[in-house]
Design a protein around this motif. Structure first.
Motif, mmCIF file in Angstrom:
data_model
loop_
_atom_site.group_PDB
_atom_site.id
_atom_site.type_symbol
_atom_site.label_atom_id
_atom_site.label_comp_id
_atom_site.label_asym_id
_atom_site.label_seq_id
_atom_site.Cartn_x
_atom_site.Cartn_y
_atom_site.Cartn_z
ATOM 1 N N TYR A 173 0.828 -1.205 0.000
ATOM 2 C CA TYR A 173 0.000 0.000 0.000
ATOM 3 C C TYR A 173 0.865 1.259 0.000
ATOM 4 C CZ TYR A 173 1.283 0.566 4.884
ATOM 5 O OH TYR A 173 1.999 0.743 6.031
ATOM 6 N N PHE A 174 0.254 2.332 -0.458
ATOM 7 C CA PHE A 174 0.857 3.676 -0.389
ATOM 8 C C PHE A 174 -0.220 4.593 0.177
ATOM 9 C CE2 PHE A 174 2.965 1.431 -3.744
ATOM 10 C CZ PHE A 174 4.287 1.796 -3.652
ATOM 11 N N CYS A 175 0.144 5.396 1.119
ATOM 12 C CA CYS A 175 -0.857 6.328 1.640
ATOM 13 C C CYS A 175 -0.207 7.661 1.984
ATOM 14 C CB CYS A 175 -1.583 5.745 2.840
ATOM 15 S SG CYS A 175 -0.558 5.417 4.244
ATOM 16 N N ASP A 176 -1.057 8.679 2.127
ATOM 17 C CA ASP A 176 -0.516 9.997 2.445
ATOM 18 C C ASP A 176 -0.327 10.134 3.965
ATOM 19 O OD1 ASP A 176 -3.007 10.420 3.486
ATOM 20 O OD2 ASP A 176 -3.741 11.640 1.814
ATOM 21 N N LEU A 177 0.060 11.303 4.386
ATOM 22 C CA LEU A 177 0.362 11.498 5.807
ATOM 23 C C LEU A 177 -0.857 11.272 6.694
ATOM 24 C CD1 LEU A 177 2.739 14.593 5.847
ATOM 25 C CD2 LEU A 177 3.292 12.268 6.570
ATOM 26 N N ASP A 178 -2.046 11.554 6.123
ATOM 27 C CA ASP A 178 -3.269 11.369 6.911
ATOM 28 C C ASP A 178 -3.720 9.922 6.914
ATOM 29 O OD1 ASP A 178 -3.326 14.049 7.470
ATOM 30 O OD2 ASP A 178 -4.418 14.525 5.626
ATOM 31 N N GLY A 179 -3.054 9.093 6.134
ATOM 32 C CA GLY A 179 -3.413 7.678 6.100
ATOM 33 C C GLY A 179 -4.337 7.304 4.964
ATOM 34 N N ASN A 180 -4.723 8.287 4.148
ATOM 35 C CA ASN A 180 -5.603 7.979 3.016
ATOM 36 C C ASN A 180 -4.841 7.153 1.988
ATOM 37 O OD1 ASN A 180 -7.837 9.540 3.980
ATOM 38 N ND2 ASN A 180 -6.633 11.360 3.444
ATOM 39 N N ILE A 181 -5.340 5.989 1.676
ATOM 40 C CA ILE A 181 -4.643 5.087 0.757
ATOM 41 C C ILE A 181 -4.704 5.658 -0.660
ATOM 42 C CG2 ILE A 181 -4.716 2.807 -0.322
ATOM 43 C CD1 ILE A 181 -5.521 1.687 2.401
ATOM 44 N N THR A 182 -3.544 5.842 -1.252
ATOM 45 C CA THR A 182 -3.474 6.371 -2.624
ATOM 46 C C THR A 182 -3.316 5.253 -3.636
ATOM 47 O OG1 THR A 182 -1.114 6.691 -2.294
ATOM 48 C CG2 THR A 182 -2.525 8.601 -1.948
ATOM 49 N N ASN A 183 -2.720 4.158 -3.205
ATOM 50 C CA ASN A 183 -2.552 3.023 -4.109
ATOM 51 C C ASN A 183 -2.424 1.762 -3.274
ATOM 52 O OD1 ASN A 183 -2.259 1.658 -6.463
ATOM 53 N ND2 ASN A 183 -0.515 2.848 -7.204
ATOM 54 N N ASP A 197 -12.919 2.270 -5.537
ATOM 55 C CA ASP A 197 -14.319 2.630 -5.305
ATOM 56 C C ASP A 197 -14.618 2.848 -3.820
ATOM 57 O OD1 ASP A 197 -14.596 2.311 -7.998
ATOM 58 O OD2 ASP A 197 -15.200 0.205 -7.827
ATOM 59 N N HIS A 198 -13.744 2.309 -2.967
ATOM 60 C CA HIS A 198 -13.940 2.458 -1.523
ATOM 61 C C HIS A 198 -12.704 3.091 -0.917
ATOM 62 C CE1 HIS A 198 -16.471 -1.013 -2.694
ATOM 63 N NE2 HIS A 198 -17.345 -0.408 -1.914
ATOM 64 N N PRO A 199 -12.618 4.407 -0.961
ATOM 65 C CA PRO A 199 -11.456 5.052 -0.347
ATOM 66 C C PRO A 199 -11.403 4.733 1.142
ATOM 67 C CG PRO A 199 -13.081 6.676 -1.033
ATOM 68 C CD PRO A 199 -13.554 5.371 -1.521
ATOM 69 N N VAL A 200 -10.245 4.298 1.574
ATOM 70 C CA VAL A 200 -10.098 3.846 2.962
ATOM 71 C C VAL A 200 -8.919 4.568 3.591
ATOM 72 C CG1 VAL A 200 -9.424 1.862 4.361
ATOM 73 C CG2 VAL A 200 -11.167 1.594 2.609
ATOM 74 N N ASN A 201 -9.086 4.901 4.840
ATOM 75 C CA ASN A 201 -7.987 5.482 5.594
ATOM 76 C C ASN A 201 -7.265 4.338 6.318
ATOM 77 O OD1 ASN A 201 -6.479 6.697 7.792
ATOM 78 N ND2 ASN A 201 -7.478 8.593 7.125
ATOM 79 N N PHE A 202 -6.017 4.159 5.966
ATOM 80 C CA PHE A 202 -5.257 3.022 6.503
ATOM 81 C C PHE A 202 -5.145 3.102 8.024
ATOM 82 C CE2 PHE A 202 -1.194 0.795 7.404
ATOM 83 C CZ PHE A 202 -1.530 -0.454 6.896
ATOM 84 N N ASN A 253 12.482 17.432 -1.808
ATOM 85 C CA ASN A 253 13.161 18.340 -0.873
ATOM 86 C C ASN A 253 13.270 17.742 0.535
ATOM 87 O OD1 ASN A 253 10.554 18.469 -0.064
ATOM 88 N ND2 ASN A 253 10.226 20.623 -0.566
ATOM 89 N N GLY A 254 13.022 16.426 0.636
ATOM 90 C CA GLY A 254 13.249 15.731 1.898
ATOM 91 C C GLY A 254 12.109 15.804 2.882
ATOM 92 N N ARG A 255 10.996 16.349 2.442
ATOM 93 C CA ARG A 255 9.842 16.456 3.342
ATOM 94 C C ARG A 255 9.046 15.158 3.284
ATOM 95 N NH1 ARG A 255 4.726 18.497 2.890
ATOM 96 N NH2 ARG A 255 5.067 18.862 0.677
ATOM 97 N N MET A 256 8.639 14.709 4.474
ATOM 98 C CA MET A 256 7.880 13.456 4.519
ATOM 99 C C MET A 256 6.494 13.697 3.950
ATOM 100 S SD MET A 256 7.360 11.056 7.836
ATOM 101 C CE MET A 256 6.029 9.894 7.906
ATOM 102 N N ILE A 257 6.095 12.828 3.005
ATOM 103 C CA ILE A 257 4.803 13.053 2.333
ATOM 104 C C ILE A 257 3.834 11.880 2.495
ATOM 105 C CG2 ILE A 257 5.641 14.690 0.602
ATOM 106 C CD1 ILE A 257 5.789 12.284 -1.332
ATOM 107 N N GLY A 258 4.310 10.801 3.092
ATOM 108 C CA GLY A 258 3.374 9.684 3.264
ATOM 109 C C GLY A 258 4.088 8.429 3.700
#
Lengths: 521, 153
Positions: A173-183, A197-202, A253-258
């Motif tokens: 899985y891949f998700c953003d900082l908020d935990g929203n799964i992007t892939n 079809d079912h966006p899920v927050n990891f 730029n080294g910033r954590m994104i997910g």
């Protein structure tokens, strides 16, 4: 008449003049051919004009000479005297013309050289340009080839990793900082129910907030987390034990994104491990129970024997008699408990025979169904006809189902449905006893088969029912599994209640037939 | 344009065809013609000498054809010199130096002096002029063949 005859000189003059005219025109012809061949060549142009002037001079001079000879020798000297200055003048003029053309040749050639030099430079520049263009073209072609190769390699690599990603049996899985799964890969979609079809927050899948905090803290501090045992509850509500390894994702730029991670579903392994542990535990407990039962059984026998003998020594209505009756009754209770312990520890003797489980269940229901109905419990029979035979002790198997039905009745205090299903599986004959009761908490699920473990009030149960059931099933080389809450038939829903799944191996003589039936089925 | 050319030619013929009655602001004596003619020879020699010299030192004129062209120049210079000499010697001859002039039996009257012999020699100027023209033809022919070969490449 002496002197030097002029006839040879005149002859040479006449023939020579004619030849000069002829040769001048031949030269003019070649000059014309040259100018036609290369019209832009200044030197040929010069030679062309030079030849014209020379031809004109040749005509003027040659024709003048020929005419003079003809006129003089035809005795027309007067006419020649009139033409002579004209011929001479033409000769002079044309000689000057030839000379003038020659003089201008210098300037013309210089201009021509300058132009040709520029043209040469231009040609060289053009050649260089063409070379550069050619090189550029080749580079471009080469570049196209390189790009094509790189694209192919990239595509191949992308396909390889995409296949790896999609076909992995682990959750990727891949998700953003908020935990929203992007892939997320297909295994992830299947296990967690997350998808396009079912966006899920990891993060919301974590059953334990403390574990989530541990996960986030570790990644934030170290940039990764490995072998973290987490319990995730997916879209279907079924909790799964996942062994998680995850990394932080950073921008350029080294910033954590997910986050990105791989999770291995350890639920089955964990269940098997728990079962093994439980099995070992039950084996130990059984061994201990057998020892205790054997040790207690003898004194109990003596107590019972003496208490029955002493009953004869007292009057039936006397107080000591009543006391002895109590002793006898309680001793029998103790003996029954000891007998149960022996059953659990598989120490009791068995008389095994070929049995149809449907018949066993029907016999038990014949005794217990009335009582179940009184407690508003509806019994649903889903028996498979022509169920393969098993080898077992009928009496002990009666005990198994009596215990399971009693427990179901206790779980469905306000009524409900008791579904009994029998069917054949490759592993053996399977019986499912499902109720719609209160279910079993996860915390005590591992203890229900322990001897003397009970949730019933004191005095209402000994805590040996499921232990005895477990012991009997084990004695029959079967397995017993508990499911609470109950997974629906579609494997995607859960309903309250408890389901016991018991599997018995086929009787030896039915084993081959049963396998054949499965294969044909 | 054709009418213009034709009228120019008619004017020229009338002017030179009736030279005796030509009217001019300045009178020109008879010797002027021979002087101009001789000067033209000198000019012609100079032009040819320059041409010959220039073609020897110029890279653009180093083809094989230019050798013939230089031969042509040398022959033509020689011819000019001879013609110049011829005109000069003729000026020194008298009518009495010729016998039966204008007839088939025309001869140089004896005695044959150096001038007369030189005059006779200069009358053979075509032995220089014809080879000069042959050299010119060969030169141009060589140029053409070489240019054609280049063009075919």
């Amino acid at each position: 008449m002496n002197g030097l005859s002029l006839i040879p000189a005149v002859t040479v003059e006449f023939v020579g003049s004619a030849l000069v005219i002829l040769l001048a025109f031949i030269a003019l012809r070649y000059a014309w051919a040259l100018i036609r061949l290369e019209p832009d060549n200044f030197i040929w142009g010069f030679l062309w004009y030079f030849s014209i002037a020379l031809a004109a001079f040749a005509i003027s001079r040659g024709v003048g000479h020929i005419i003079r000879i003809c006129l003089v020798f035809s005795d027309q000297q007067d006419l020649w005297r009139r033409l002579s200055p004209l011929s001479g003048g033409f000769n002079t003029m044309l000689m000057i013309s030839v000379a003038a053309v020659t003089i201008y040749y210098h300037k013309g050639l210089a201009a021509y050289k300058a132009i040709r030099s520029e043209a040469q430079k231009l040609a060289e520049a053009n050649q260089k340009l063409a070379g550069s263009a050619d090189q550029l073209q080749r580079l471009n072609t080469n570049l196209e080839g390189l790009v094509e190769d790189r694209t192919r390699d990239l595509s191949e690599s992308e396909r390889k990793f995409r296949n790896f990603f999609e076909n992995s049996k682990d959750i990727v899985y891949f998700c953003d900082l908020d935990g929203n799964i992007t892939n997320i890969n297909s295994s992830g979609i299947e296990l967690l129910g997350a998808g396009r079809d079912h966006p899920v927050n990891f993060h919301k899948l974590f059953a334990d907030p403390n574990v989530l905090k541990q996960y986030l803290t570790a990644i934030e501090a170290k940039g990764y987390v490995s072998d973290l045992d987490v319990e995730l509850t997916g879209h279907d509500g079924i909790p799964r034990h996942i062994l998680l390894a995850a990394n932080a994702r950073y921008s350029t730029n080294g910033r954590m994104i997910g986050y990105e991670g791989i999770g291995k579903d350890m639920t089955r392994l964990r269940t098997i491990t728990e079962q093994l542990i439980n099995h070992e535990k039950m084996a130990s407990v059984g061994e201990m129970a057998a020892g205790i039962a054997h040790e207690i059984n003898t004194p109990l026998g003596i107590i019972l024997g003496y208490s029955q003998l002493m009953l004869d020594d007292f009057e039936k209505d006397s107080e000591p008699y009543a006391t002895m009756q109590v002793i006898e009754r309680q001793t029998k209770v103790c003996r029954r408990i000891v007998a149960d312990l022996l059953k659990f520890s598989r120490q009791a003797e068995s008389q095994k025979s070929s049995i149809n489980l449907n018949e066993i269940i029907k016999e038990v229901l014949a005794v217990t169904e009335h009582n179940l109905n009184i407690h508003k419990i509806q019994v649903i029979r889903e028996f498979t006809d022509e169920l393969p035979q098993i080898t077992g002790d009928a009496e002990k198997l009666h005990q198994v189902f009596i215990n399971l039905f009693n427990n179901a009745q206790y779980a469905m205090d306000g009524g409900g449905e008791l579904t009994i299903t029998t069917f054949s599986t490759p592993a053996g004959v399977r019986v499912s006893v499902s109720d719609t009761g209160i279910g079993i908490d996860d915390e005590i699920k591992n203890k229900i088969f322990d001897p003397f473990f009970t949730t019933k009030e004191v005095g209402k149960g000994t805590g040996l029912g499921l232990s005895v059931t477990y012991g009997i099933v084990q004695e029959h080389n079967g397995t017993i599994e508990v499911e609470s809450p109950v997974i629906g038939s579609g494997h995607d829903t859960l309903r309250p209640g408890t389901s016991f799944q018991i599997t018995f191996p086929f009787a030896p003589r039915d084993s081959a037939d049963s396998m054949e039936d499965h294969e044909n089925g | 344009m054709r009418i213009h050319h034709l009228s120019s030619i008619i004017v020229l013929i009338l002017t030179f065809g009736f030279a005796d009655s030509a009217m001019a602001l300045q009178t020109h004596g008879a010797p002027e013609g021979i002087y101009v003619h001789q000067m033209a020879h000198i000019l012609f020699i100079s032009a040819l000498a320059y041409l010959s010299w220039h073609t020897r030192r110029t890279q653009e004129t180093s083809l094989k054809g230019w050798r013939f062209f230089q031969i042509f120049c040398i022959f033509l210079i020689c011819w000019n010199a001879l013609a110049f000499t011829g005109h000069l010697t003729f000026e020194h001859l008298q009518e009495s130096d010729f016998m039966a002039e204008d007839e088939w039996q025309a001869r140089l009257a004896p005695p044959i002096t150096f001038i007369k012999a030189l005059y006779y020699l200069t009358k053979m100027d075509h032995f220089l002029l014809v080879p000069a023209l042959i050299a010119l033809v060969l030169s141009l022919r060589t140029f053409y063949i070489e240019a054609l070969g280049e063009a075919k490449k």
